[in-house]
Design a protein around this motif. Structure first.
Motif, PDB file in Angstrom:
ATOM      1  N   ASP A   1      -5.335  -3.260  10.619  1.00  0.00           N
ATOM      2  CA  ASP A   1      -5.821  -3.344   9.244  1.00  0.00           C
ATOM      3  C   ASP A   1      -5.229  -2.155   8.496  1.00  0.00           C
ATOM      4  N   ILE A   2      -4.219  -2.429   7.666  1.00  0.00           N
ATOM      5  CA  ILE A   2      -3.524  -1.361   6.952  1.00  0.00           C
ATOM      6  C   ILE A   2      -4.062  -1.177   5.531  1.00  0.00           C
ATOM      7  N   SER A   3      -5.157  -1.845   5.212  1.00  0.00           N
ATOM      8  CA  SER A   3      -5.745  -1.708   3.876  1.00  0.00           C
ATOM      9  C   SER A   3      -5.951  -0.252   3.473  1.00  0.00           C
ATOM     10  N   PRO A   4      -6.443   0.623   4.387  1.00  0.00           N
ATOM     11  CA  PRO A   4      -6.674   2.016   3.988  1.00  0.00           C
ATOM     12  C   PRO A   4      -5.405   2.774   3.607  1.00  0.00           C
ATOM     13  N   LEU A   5      -4.230   2.240   3.963  1.00  0.00           N
ATOM     14  CA  LEU A   5      -2.987   2.910   3.598  1.00  0.00           C
ATOM     15  C   LEU A   5      -2.668   2.753   2.114  1.00  0.00           C
ATOM     16  N   TYR A   6      -3.351   1.825   1.457  1.00  0.00           N
ATOM     17  CA  TYR A   6      -3.066   1.519   0.053  1.00  0.00           C
ATOM     18  C   TYR A   6      -4.177   2.101  -0.825  1.00  0.00           C
ATOM     19  N   TYR A   7      -3.841   3.169  -1.536  1.00  0.00           N
ATOM     20  CA  TYR A   7      -4.824   3.760  -2.440  1.00  0.00           C
ATOM     21  C   TYR A   7      -5.146   2.769  -3.555  1.00  0.00           C
ATOM     22  N   SER A   8      -4.099   2.111  -4.085  1.00  0.00           N
ATOM     23  CA  SER A   8      -4.287   1.062  -5.082  1.00  0.00           C
ATOM     24  C   SER A   8      -4.152  -0.283  -4.385  1.00  0.00           C
ATOM     25  N   ARG A   9      -5.201  -1.048  -4.395  1.00  0.00           N
ATOM     26  CA  ARG A   9      -5.163  -2.364  -3.758  1.00  0.00           C
ATOM     27  C   ARG A   9      -6.280  -3.221  -4.330  1.00  0.00           C
ATOM     28  N   ALA A  10      -6.185  -4.507  -4.085  1.00  0.00           N
ATOM     29  CA  ALA A  10      -7.255  -5.417  -4.475  1.00  0.00           C
ATOM     30  C   ALA A  10      -8.426  -5.199  -3.521  1.00  0.00           C
ATOM     31  N   LYS A  11      -9.576  -4.837  -4.047  1.00  0.00           N
ATOM     32  CA  LYS A  11     -10.700  -4.425  -3.209  1.00  0.00           C
ATOM     33  C   LYS A  11     -11.289  -5.553  -2.367  1.00  0.00           C
ATOM     34  N   LYS A  12     -11.081  -6.795  -2.775  1.00  0.00           N
ATOM     35  CA  LYS A  12     -11.641  -7.922  -2.032  1.00  0.00           C
ATOM     36  C   LYS A  12     -10.619  -8.578  -1.100  1.00  0.00           C
ATOM     37  N   VAL A  13      -9.569  -7.846  -0.775  1.00  0.00           N
ATOM     38  CA  VAL A  13      -8.493  -8.390   0.056  1.00  0.00           C
ATOM     39  C   VAL A  13      -8.193  -7.438   1.204  1.00  0.00           C
ATOM     40  N   LYS A  14      -8.185  -7.958   2.426  1.00  0.00           N
ATOM     41  CA  LYS A  14      -7.746  -7.182   3.583  1.00  0.00           C
ATOM     42  C   LYS A  14      -6.243  -7.360   3.749  1.00  0.00           C
ATOM     43  N   ILE A  15      -5.555  -6.293   4.118  1.00  0.00           N
ATOM     44  CA  ILE A  15      -4.112  -6.344   4.364  1.00  0.00           C
ATOM     45  C   ILE A  15      -3.886  -5.971   5.826  1.00  0.00           C
ATOM     46  N   LEU A  16      -3.327  -6.910   6.582  1.00  0.00           N
ATOM     47  CA  LEU A  16      -3.083  -6.712   8.011  1.00  0.00           C
ATOM     48  C   LEU A  16      -1.583  -6.671   8.283  1.00  0.00           C
ATOM     49  N   SER A  17      -1.206  -6.037   9.383  1.00  0.00           N
ATOM     50  CA  SER A  17       0.196  -6.017   9.797  1.00  0.00           C
ATOM     51  C   SER A  17       0.272  -5.881  11.309  1.00  0.00           C
ATOM     52  N   ILE A  18       1.406  -6.276  11.841  1.00  0.00           N
ATOM     53  CA  ILE A  18       1.674  -6.092  13.268  1.00  0.00           C
ATOM     54  C   ILE A  18       2.688  -4.980  13.473  1.00  0.00           C
ATOM     55  N   ASP A  19       3.769  -5.014  12.696  1.00  0.00           N
ATOM     56  CA  ASP A  19       4.879  -4.084  12.895  1.00  0.00           C
ATOM     57  C   ASP A  19       5.005  -3.014  11.821  1.00  0.00           C
ATOM     58  N   GLY A  20       4.214  -3.086  10.764  1.00  0.00           N
ATOM     59  CA  GLY A  20       4.298  -2.102   9.697  1.00  0.00           C
ATOM     60  C   GLY A  20       4.368  -2.771   8.335  1.00  0.00           C
ATOM     61  N   PRO A  21       3.976  -2.062   7.258  1.00  0.00           N
ATOM     62  CA  PRO A  21       3.877  -2.670   5.927  1.00  0.00           C
ATOM     63  C   PRO A  21       5.154  -3.317   5.428  1.00  0.00           C
ATOM     64  N   GLY A  22       6.321  -2.742   5.750  1.00  0.00           N
ATOM     65  CA  GLY A  22       7.562  -3.311   5.268  1.00  0.00           C
ATOM     66  C   GLY A  22       8.098  -4.444   6.111  1.00  0.00           C
ATOM     67  N   LEU A  23       7.469  -4.689   7.273  1.00  0.00           N
ATOM     68  CA  LEU A  23       8.006  -5.679   8.203  1.00  0.00           C
ATOM     69  C   LEU A  23       7.166  -6.946   8.288  1.00  0.00           C
ATOM     70  N   ASN A  24       5.888  -6.859   8.088  1.00  0.00           N
ATOM     71  CA  ASN A  24       5.049  -8.058   7.939  1.00  0.00           C
ATOM     72  C   ASN A  24       3.693  -7.655   7.382  1.00  0.00           C
ATOM     73  N   ARG A  25       3.191  -8.480   6.486  1.00  0.00           N
ATOM     74  CA  ARG A  25       1.876  -8.256   5.901  1.00  0.00           C
ATOM     75  C   ARG A  25       1.144  -9.583   5.784  1.00  0.00           C
ATOM     76  N   LEU A  26      -0.124  -9.537   6.107  1.00  0.00           N
ATOM     77  CA  LEU A  26      -0.989 -10.700   5.992  1.00  0.00           C
ATOM     78  C   LEU A  26      -2.149 -10.319   5.072  1.00  0.00           C
ATOM     79  N   PHE A  27      -2.209 -10.956   3.913  1.00  0.00           N
ATOM     80  CA  PHE A  27      -3.276 -10.717   2.939  1.00  0.00           C
ATOM     81  C   PHE A  27      -4.355 -11.779   3.144  1.00  0.00           C
ATOM     82  N   VAL A  28      -5.584 -11.356   3.355  1.00  0.00           N
ATOM     83  CA  VAL A  28      -6.697 -12.289   3.556  1.00  0.00           C
ATOM     84  C   VAL A  28      -7.784 -11.917   2.554  1.00  0.00           C
ATOM     85  N   SER A  29      -8.046 -12.832   1.624  1.00  0.00           N
ATOM     86  CA  SER A  29      -9.016 -12.512   0.581  1.00  0.00           C
ATOM     87  C   SER A  29     -10.365 -13.141   0.867  1.00  0.00           C
ATOM     88  N   GLU A  30     -11.403 -12.458   0.395  1.00  0.00           N
ATOM     89  CA  GLU A  30     -12.690 -13.124   0.296  1.00  0.00           C
ATOM     90  C   GLU A  30     -12.658 -13.952  -0.977  1.00  0.00           C
TER      91      GLU A  30
END
Length: 202
Positions: free
Chosen positions: A50-79
């Motif tokens: 869960d890389i959400s904490p790496l983003y100071y500015s982000r959508a608060k109702k969205v989790k951002i996940l990654s396997i290899d790093g932010p520039g290599l894959n990102r999965l946005f999952v919103s409520e």
């Protein structure tokens, strides 16, 4: 050429991680159920970060996940997002009157939801964002739409993605996966689709 592309991708990922590092760090999002808002969950078929904490500015109702790093894959999952909630926020420009993040509206049609996702990705500086091959999917009796995405980074790197959008109770529920077209997109696609299939709307 492929080696150069891979090195450029890794360099971009490293730079992104350095720029986006905030006061907190990434945390483990383990295989299994992942709660996303009240009464809504998905199931992860493998461990993610869960890389959400790496983003100071982000959508608060969205989790951002990654396997290899932010520039290599990102999965946005919103409520569930209302017309007041963004899906994606530019990590540097933020979400303000000078750089407002795109918003949707209540009870959007499938074409409107697809357009909302492409506009959100464009707000992250992806270029030539295009959606294709929309198809209906069933999420435990709730209808949704799934579609493919192509785009380019500002540096010209080709990226691919797949997104899923559903509506319930006037709210929009989104899962968006984006990764470089070379290797990284296909490497995690099976796990992404399994997560999309597992979505259980409240």
């Amino acid at each position: 050429m492929r080696k150069f592309t891979a090195l450029k991708t890794i360099a971009a990922a490293t730079l992104a991680a350095a720029l986006l590092a905030g006061c907190g760090g990434a945390t483990l999002a383990p295989k299994g159920a992942l709660a996303v808002g009240t009464g809504y969950s998905v199931s992860l078929s493998r461990d993610w970060s869960d890389i959400s904490p790496l983003y100071y500015s982000r959508a608060k109702k969205v989790k951002i996940l990654s396997i290899d790093g932010p520039g290599l894959n990102r999965l946005f999952v919103s409520e569930g997002l209302s017309a007041a909630d963004p899906l994606m926020v530019h990590p540097v420009k933020g979400d303000n009157k000078n750089a407002p993040a795109p918003r949707g509206k209540a009870n959007m049609s499938y074409p409107e939801q697809i357009e909302f996702v492409t506009n959100a990705l464009a707000a992250l500086d992806y270029q030539k964002v295009e959606a294709s091959a929309p198809k209906p999917v069933d999420l435990n009796g709730q209808r949704a739409v799934r579609f493919d995405i192509t785009a380019k980074t500002a540096e010209g790197l080709n990226v691919r993605g797949v997104a899923q959008a559903a509506s319930k109770g006037g709210l929009g529920y989104y899962i968006v996966y984006i990764a470089p077209a070379e290797h990284y997109y296909d490497a995690s696609l099976k796990d992404v689709l399994a997560t999309m299939d597992s979505a259980k709307l409240p």
